[in-house]
Design an enzyme around this catalytic site. Structure first.
Site, PDB file in Angstrom:
ATOM      1  N   ASP A 295       0.824  -1.212   0.000  1.00  0.00           N
ATOM      2  CA  ASP A 295       0.000   0.000   0.000  1.00  0.00           C
ATOM      3  C   ASP A 295       0.859   1.264   0.000  1.00  0.00           C
ATOM      4  OD1 ASP A 295      -1.936  -2.020   0.486  1.00  0.00           O
ATOM      5  OD2 ASP A 295      -1.716  -1.727   2.648  1.00  0.00           O
TER       6      ASP A 295
ATOM      7  N   GLU B 110     -11.105  -1.080  -3.622  1.00  0.00           N
ATOM      8  CA  GLU B 110     -10.388  -0.444  -2.523  1.00  0.00           C
ATOM      9  C   GLU B 110      -9.169   0.302  -3.062  1.00  0.00           C
ATOM     10  OE1 GLU B 110      -9.277  -3.737   0.020  1.00  0.00           O
ATOM     11  OE2 GLU B 110      -7.461  -4.161  -1.131  1.00  0.00           O
TER      12      GLU B 110
END
Length: 321
Positions: free
Chosen positions: A18, A198
């Site tokens: 991420d 997401e």
């Protein structure tokens, strides 16, 4: 274009899923990402992307011992908003799954210093949305003197794990007005393993607001999709948003980069190129939960733009400058 400025030594940061990069006017790239073990938030900085692996670093926040901010600290992002540093992240009170999802909520930290590695970070609390449920992966952007918040959340009335939403912000830790549904997992490539939208990231170019996002489980099936709207349109009107039916960035077996996604955007050192920052795995996970395998490394890759103004990300592992 300056190849010497975009020859990235990938991966640029080891074991940081991420990945988020913010290029500041002080000449530094600021980096954060999910730390294996999911119990702290780390910030790094360096004058080039290649130097981030061994650059300055500081652990700026630790998970609480108990309570809703004690487990699974995921996907921090560092932003400079109205002259102050903010970190957006998701945290849970347990690592257990209930009704098909983890129990994350979204939180904000604010820094009291110009240097986010040495300043004190203050908890500004949970970002409250229209309903209380699994939520994560918040990002922000400014456009037309407005501050917007884009995030992923589970709607109990919609099948799947998470959808994408947008809202205006009253300040960097408070939403205001309506929240608009942008996307739900609807195509097959968004629904492998889990029904997931997401990891949104925003880039504004060529008169459009583009949002990349990630779909499916976090294994080799993880990949990126694309939404867009005209920059002059009402971004809170869902009818102004469009969605590609096919992914724009997916696993490359040839280059041994699997499950690319949860990206951010930055500019090259010479300011000439747009750069995609993303995580990917060097091999397919064959045992255990992919979330517990810490081999998602951060990569940097130059990308180009089509004649009609859309991003061309190409294939993981191949620069497009």
């Amino acid at each position: 274009m300056g190849k010497t400025m975009t020859n990235y030594k990938n991966p640029i940061v080891i074991e940081r899923a991420d990945p988020w990069v913010y290029k500041h006017t002080d000449g530094y790239y600021y980096f954060t990402g999910s730390v294996p073990g999911y119990q702290e938030i780390e910030v790094r900085r360096a004058k080039s992307l290649n130097e981030l692996e061994n650059g300055e670093r500081a652990s700026v926040w630790d998970a609480h011992a108990t309570g809703p901010m004690s487990s699974l600290i995921w996907a921090p992002e560092i932003h400079l908003i109205q002259g102050r540093w903010y970190i957006y992240f998701a945290a849970a009170g347990t690592d257990e799954v209930a009704k098909g999802t983890f129990q994350h909520r979204m939180y904000v930290l604010e820094c009291d210093s110009e240097n986010p590695l040495t300043g004190k970070w203050i908890e500004k609390g949970q970002v409250k949305t229209a309903f209380e449920s699994f939520s994560l992966d918040a990002t922000t952007f400014e456009l037309g003197n407005k501050l917007y918040y884009v995030w992923a959340q589970k709607d109990p009335a919609i099948p799947g794990n998470s959808n994408l939403y947008i809202s205006e912000m009253q300040n960097p830790w408070t939403l205001c007005g309506k929240q608009t549904l942008l996307s739900i997992p609807e195509y097959d490539w968004e629904k492998i393993g889990f029904l997931v939208n997401e990891g949104p990231a925003v880039i504004i170019r060529n008169g459009k607001v583009f949002i990349t996002y990630s779909g499916s489980a976090t294994d080799e099936n993880y990949c990126m999709g694309l939404l867009w709207a005209d920059a002059e349109s009402d971004l809170l009107d869902g009818y102004n948003w469009h969605k590609l039916a096919e992914p724009v960035f997916r696993s490359s077996a040839k280059n041994q980069l699997f499950g690319p996604g949860h990206n951010s955007f930055t500019r090259s050192e010479d300011g000439e190129n747009d750069v995609l920052i993303y995580h990917a795995r060097p091999k397919i996970v064959t045992e255990g939960d992919p979330l517990d395998v810490p081999d998602r490394h951060a990569h940097a890759q130059v990308f180009s733009w089509s004649d009609n103004g859309f991003p061309i990300f190409g294939e993981p592992g191949i620069d497009n400058d």
